[in-house]
Design a protein around this motif. Structure first.
Motif, PDB file in Angstrom:
ATOM      1  N   GLN A   1      26.896  17.263  39.821  1.00  0.00           N
ATOM      2  CA  GLN A   1      27.020  16.261  38.899  1.00  0.00           C
ATOM      3  C   GLN A   1      28.010  14.843  39.123  1.00  0.00           C
ATOM      4  OE1 GLN A   1      25.536  16.574  35.730  1.00  0.00           O
ATOM      5  NE2 GLN A   1      24.300  18.233  36.698  1.00  0.00           N
ATOM      6  N   GLY A   2      28.435  14.770  40.391  1.00  0.00           N
ATOM      7  CA  GLY A   2      29.218  13.767  40.874  1.00  0.00           C
ATOM      8  C   GLY A   2      30.694  14.024  40.245  1.00  0.00           C
ATOM      9  N   ILE A   3      31.041  15.304  40.065  1.00  0.00           N
ATOM     10  CA  ILE A   3      32.385  15.693  39.341  1.00  0.00           C
ATOM     11  C   ILE A   3      33.196  16.400  40.467  1.00  0.00           C
ATOM     12  CG2 ILE A   3      33.886  16.346  37.749  1.00  0.00           C
ATOM     13  CD1 ILE A   3      31.348  16.457  35.810  1.00  0.00           C
ATOM     14  N   THR A   4      34.555  15.657  41.116  1.00  0.00           N
ATOM     15  CA  THR A   4      35.303  16.427  42.047  1.00  0.00           C
ATOM     16  C   THR A   4      36.417  17.319  41.132  1.00  0.00           C
ATOM     17  OG1 THR A   4      34.723  14.772  43.598  1.00  0.00           O
ATOM     18  CG2 THR A   4      36.446  16.334  44.021  1.00  0.00           C
ATOM     19  N   LEU A   5      36.273  18.341  41.270  1.00  0.00           N
ATOM     20  CA  LEU A   5      37.558  19.276  40.793  1.00  0.00           C
ATOM     21  C   LEU A   5      38.288  19.740  41.767  1.00  0.00           C
ATOM     22  CD1 LEU A   5      35.426  21.402  38.422  1.00  0.00           C
ATOM     23  CD2 LEU A   5      36.725  19.445  37.791  1.00  0.00           C
ATOM     24  N   GLY A   6      39.662  20.117  41.320  1.00  0.00           N
ATOM     25  CA  GLY A   6      40.900  20.585  42.545  1.00  0.00           C
ATOM     26  C   GLY A   6      40.554  21.851  42.803  1.00  0.00           C
ATOM     27  N   LYS A   7      40.541  22.481  44.034  1.00  0.00           N
ATOM     28  CA  LYS A   7      40.612  23.650  44.350  1.00  0.00           C
ATOM     29  C   LYS A   7      41.614  24.450  43.870  1.00  0.00           C
ATOM     30  CE  LYS A   7      37.246  23.611  48.449  1.00  0.00           C
ATOM     31  NZ  LYS A   7      37.466  22.653  49.331  1.00  0.00           N
ATOM     32  N   GLY A   8      41.692  25.753  43.939  1.00  0.00           N
ATOM     33  CA  GLY A   8      42.776  26.481  43.575  1.00  0.00           C
ATOM     34  C   GLY A   8      43.831  26.302  44.819  1.00  0.00           C
ATOM     35  N   TYR A   9      45.119  26.805  44.666  1.00  0.00           N
ATOM     36  CA  TYR A   9      46.139  26.626  45.735  1.00  0.00           C
ATOM     37  C   TYR A   9      46.997  27.802  45.568  1.00  0.00           C
ATOM     38  CZ  TYR A   9      49.223  23.486  48.701  1.00  0.00           C
ATOM     39  OH  TYR A   9      49.977  23.086  49.775  1.00  0.00           O
ATOM     40  N   GLY A  10      47.459  28.272  46.932  1.00  0.00           N
ATOM     41  CA  GLY A  10      48.396  29.367  47.141  1.00  0.00           C
ATOM     42  C   GLY A  10      47.839  30.825  46.660  1.00  0.00           C
ATOM     43  N   LYS A  11      48.549  31.401  45.952  1.00  0.00           N
ATOM     44  CA  LYS A  11      48.074  32.719  45.337  1.00  0.00           C
ATOM     45  C   LYS A  11      46.804  32.448  44.614  1.00  0.00           C
ATOM     46  CE  LYS A  11      50.525  35.579  42.257  1.00  0.00           C
ATOM     47  NZ  LYS A  11      51.827  35.638  41.525  1.00  0.00           N
ATOM     48  N   TRP A  12      46.508  31.231  43.972  1.00  0.00           N
ATOM     49  CA  TRP A  12      45.663  31.199  42.787  1.00  0.00           C
ATOM     50  C   TRP A  12      44.423  30.540  43.630  1.00  0.00           C
ATOM     51  CZ3 TRP A  12      50.827  30.412  42.278  1.00  0.00           C
ATOM     52  CH2 TRP A  12      51.585  31.193  41.499  1.00  0.00           C
ATOM     53  N   LYS A  13      44.349  30.512  45.023  1.00  0.00           N
ATOM     54  CA  LYS A  13      43.381  29.749  45.674  1.00  0.00           C
ATOM     55  C   LYS A  13      41.864  30.123  45.287  1.00  0.00           C
ATOM     56  CE  LYS A  13      42.729  28.200  50.550  1.00  0.00           C
ATOM     57  NZ  LYS A  13      41.302  28.258  50.785  1.00  0.00           N
ATOM     58  N   ASP A  14      41.666  31.271  45.487  1.00  0.00           N
ATOM     59  CA  ASP A  14      40.239  31.889  45.139  1.00  0.00           C
ATOM     60  C   ASP A  14      39.896  32.133  43.394  1.00  0.00           C
ATOM     61  OD1 ASP A  14      39.566  31.747  47.848  1.00  0.00           O
ATOM     62  OD2 ASP A  14      40.806  33.661  47.895  1.00  0.00           O
ATOM     63  N   SER A  15      41.005  32.117  42.747  1.00  0.00           N
ATOM     64  CA  SER A  15      40.821  32.572  41.304  1.00  0.00           C
ATOM     65  C   SER A  15      40.841  31.202  40.300  1.00  0.00           C
ATOM     66  CB  SER A  15      41.468  33.415  40.684  1.00  0.00           C
ATOM     67  OG  SER A  15      42.866  33.156  40.981  1.00  0.00           O
ATOM     68  N   THR A  16      41.259  30.122  40.747  1.00  0.00           N
ATOM     69  CA  THR A  16      41.354  29.014  39.665  1.00  0.00           C
ATOM     70  C   THR A  16      40.822  27.764  40.273  1.00  0.00           C
ATOM     71  OG1 THR A  16      43.668  28.297  40.592  1.00  0.00           O
ATOM     72  CG2 THR A  16      43.647  29.857  38.845  1.00  0.00           C
ATOM     73  N   ILE A  17      40.664  26.997  39.385  1.00  0.00           N
ATOM     74  CA  ILE A  17      40.242  25.408  39.665  1.00  0.00           C
ATOM     75  C   ILE A  17      41.279  24.677  38.907  1.00  0.00           C
ATOM     76  CG2 ILE A  17      38.590  23.656  39.124  1.00  0.00           C
ATOM     77  CD1 ILE A  17      36.556  25.717  39.512  1.00  0.00           C
ATOM     78  N   ARG A  18      41.839  23.570  39.714  1.00  0.00           N
ATOM     79  CA  ARG A  18      42.806  22.736  39.058  1.00  0.00           C
ATOM     80  C   ARG A  18      42.259  21.323  38.623  1.00  0.00           C
ATOM     81  NH1 ARG A  18      46.800  21.713  43.369  1.00  0.00           N
ATOM     82  NH2 ARG A  18      45.179  21.706  44.368  1.00  0.00           N
ATOM     83  N   ILE A  19      42.394  20.707  37.419  1.00  0.00           N
ATOM     84  CA  ILE A  19      42.285  19.512  36.896  1.00  0.00           C
ATOM     85  C   ILE A  19      43.655  18.617  36.609  1.00  0.00           C
ATOM     86  CG2 ILE A  19      41.223  18.406  34.869  1.00  0.00           C
ATOM     87  CD1 ILE A  19      39.790  21.166  34.252  1.00  0.00           C
ATOM     88  N   ALA A  20      43.308  17.537  37.246  1.00  0.00           N
ATOM     89  CA  ALA A  20      44.611  16.485  37.080  1.00  0.00           C
ATOM     90  C   ALA A  20      44.466  15.836  35.745  1.00  0.00           C
ATOM     91  CB  ALA A  20      44.693  15.540  38.103  1.00  0.00           C
ATOM     92  N   ASN A  21      45.550  15.929  35.111  1.00  0.00           N
ATOM     93  CA  ASN A  21      45.530  15.084  33.842  1.00  0.00           C
ATOM     94  C   ASN A  21      46.628  13.949  34.106  1.00  0.00           C
ATOM     95  OD1 ASN A  21      45.589  14.534  31.012  1.00  0.00           O
ATOM     96  ND2 ASN A  21      47.088  15.747  30.428  1.00  0.00           N
ATOM     97  N   PHE A  22      46.134  12.923  34.947  1.00  0.00           N
ATOM     98  CA  PHE A  22      46.667  11.931  35.278  1.00  0.00           C
ATOM     99  C   PHE A  22      46.359  10.649  34.693  1.00  0.00           C
ATOM    100  CE2 PHE A  22      47.315  13.718  39.854  1.00  0.00           C
ATOM    101  CZ  PHE A  22      48.213  14.804  39.317  1.00  0.00           C
ATOM    102  N   MET A  23      47.272   9.599  34.426  1.00  0.00           N
ATOM    103  CA  MET A  23      46.634   8.397  33.696  1.00  0.00           C
ATOM    104  C   MET A  23      45.608   7.603  34.234  1.00  0.00           C
ATOM    105  SD  MET A  23      47.863   8.321  30.592  1.00  0.00           S
ATOM    106  CE  MET A  23      48.347   9.906  30.041  1.00  0.00           C
ATOM    107  N   ALA A  24      45.519   7.622  35.533  1.00  0.00           N
ATOM    108  CA  ALA A  24      44.275   6.775  36.019  1.00  0.00           C
ATOM    109  C   ALA A  24      42.872   7.394  35.663  1.00  0.00           C
ATOM    110  CB  ALA A  24      44.283   7.091  37.677  1.00  0.00           C
ATOM    111  N   ILE A  25      42.724   8.510  35.049  1.00  0.00           N
ATOM    112  CA  ILE A  25      41.487   9.115  34.700  1.00  0.00           C
ATOM    113  C   ILE A  25      41.477   8.620  33.063  1.00  0.00           C
ATOM    114  CG2 ILE A  25      40.332  11.353  33.943  1.00  0.00           C
ATOM    115  CD1 ILE A  25      42.119  12.351  36.350  1.00  0.00           C
ATOM    116  N   ASN A  26      40.367   8.243  32.780  1.00  0.00           N
ATOM    117  CA  ASN A  26      40.267   7.660  31.225  1.00  0.00           C
ATOM    118  C   ASN A  26      39.488   8.690  30.378  1.00  0.00           C
ATOM    119  OD1 ASN A  26      37.492   7.173  31.483  1.00  0.00           O
ATOM    120  ND2 ASN A  26      37.609   5.297  32.966  1.00  0.00           N
ATOM    121  N   GLU A  27      39.716   8.437  29.156  1.00  0.00           N
ATOM    122  CA  GLU A  27      39.073   9.328  28.234  1.00  0.00           C
ATOM    123  C   GLU A  27      37.579   9.784  28.507  1.00  0.00           C
ATOM    124  OE1 GLU A  27      41.136  10.554  25.712  1.00  0.00           O
ATOM    125  OE2 GLU A  27      42.687   9.222  25.564  1.00  0.00           O
TER     126      GLU A  27
END
Ligand SMILES: *Cc1c(COP(=O)(O)O)cnc(C)c1O
Length: 350
Positions: free
Chosen positions: A309-335
């Motif tokens: 769908q053209g959406i890049t999500l953050g892969k998990g990291y460290g201990k949570w590499k295979d079980s999680t996905i990370r989403i940035a809540n940064f201001m450059a991202i709009n509503e």
């Protein structure tokens, strides 16, 4: 659409500022020229004003947060440092310090647990306490009252804070620690290759007393040059220019911090309304305002469908590499982008 928590989506204005940087001629200026010193001075004064950094703090620029870990180990640790962490970045800082100083100790705590200040003990030899304020690997955050408790309990050692994925996105009370750093490819929405490193008067005093001068980026060299608004080596002038421009358009950090928190609260309400996808961190007192980690049933499938769908999500990291996905809540991202991602996640479940 890019929700990766670093390098992350750039602010739209970067395109225009890149062109202005080229046209200004500043990028071919010698870094000891008056024009360059003015750029540095303006950038630092805007940083202090916009982020509410005390005037007596000294700010220098480095190339990355990782470089800041090394500078702190080399130049501020006479004997020993004490590392408190609940995730992969704090642990990496500890490991990289151990290689340099041979004497670093560690204390780890849980992601749903507040900083356990009462359980901490440091040796008399401890020069420095190291804390990761926003743990990008699991989406947790140390609150200001926890830093206060740490500072009240340990009055001798310096407190150094990795705020790489929160500086510029949440309010930080710089009085609550002596050394702060962050690179700009996270909340600042800028290209990587530049980091901000701030020192309190107490940190400056300790750095000068230790007087370590064996590295190109030793504190005494950084400090000597900072007094003249110069740098020890040819710095990332483009990064400094872009940071200055971005700070000019940035709203006050108080407003940004409220907005980040509102968005995080909305994100948690949304996630808690989903059937299968849940936030990794359930405790609203430890969750981060700027990085959200989610626990989907099938990480790879969700990453793949999002990509389609053209959406890049953050892969998990460290201990949570295979079980999680990370989403940035940064201001450059709009509503609108957040709405689209949430619509995608809801549809994905159904
Ligand atoms: C991204 C990140 C780093 C590493 O930053 P670099 O600029 O790549 O060195 C360090 N600490 C934290 C908490 C981070 O999020």
């Amino acid at each position: 659409m890019n929700f990766y928590p670093g390098p992350s989506k750039l602010f739209r204005s970067v395109e225009k500022h890149l062109q202005e940087a080229y046209q200004s001629g500043l990028l071919s200026q010698n870094h000891r020229s008056p024009a360059f010193a003015i750029l540095l001075e303006e950038c630092i004064s805007k940083l202090k004003a916009k982020l509410d950094i005390p005037p007596e703090y000294e700010i220098v620029f480095t190339s990355s947060a990782t470089e800041c870990w090394e500078i702190i180990a080399q130049s501020f640790t006479k004997t020993e440092s004490y590392h408190i962490f609940n995730g992969a970045f704090g642990e990496k800082w500890y490991q990289s310090t151990q290689k340099i100083t041979k004497k670093a100790s560690a204390f780890s705590f849980e992601i749903e647990e507040k900083l356990p200040v009462d359980s901490l003990t440091v040796s008399d030899e401890t020069d420095l306490i190291c804390i990761t304020q926003n743990e990008t690997s699991n989406g947790t955050q140390i609150r200001e009252n926890e830093l206060s408790a740490l500072q009240n309990k340990f009055t001798e050692p310096l407190i150094a804070v990795d705020a790489t994925s929160s500086m510029g996105g949440t309010y930080l009370n710089f009085n609550k620690a002596d050394i702060w750093f962050a690179s700009v490819q996270k909340c600042f929405g800028l290209p990587a290759g530049l980091a901000i490193l701030a020192f309190s008067p107490k940190a400056i005093e300790q750095g000068l007393a230790i007087n370590e001068n064996n590295h190109y980026n030793s504190f005494v060299k950084l400090h000597e040059n900072a007094l003249k608004f110069q740098t020890a080596y040819t710095p990332n002038g483009l990064g400094i220019f872009l940071l200055k421009k971005q700070l000019e358009t940035m709203e006050s950090i108080y407003l940004t911090a409220c907005e980040s928190m509102d968005r995080r609260i909305q994100w948690y309400d949304f996630l808690n309304s989903l059937k299968t996808i849940k936030p990794l961190v359930q405790n609203i007192e430890t969750c981060s305002d700027t990085v959200i980690a989610i626990l989907p049933k099938n990480v790879n499938d969700l990453l793949k469908k999002a990509k389609e769908q053209g959406i890049t999500l953050g892969k998990g990291y460290g201990k949570w590499k295979d079980s999680t996905i990370r989403i940035a809540n940064f201001m450059a991202i709009n509503e609108e982008e957040i709405e689209q991602l949430q619509k995608f996640l809801r549809d994905y479940e159904n």
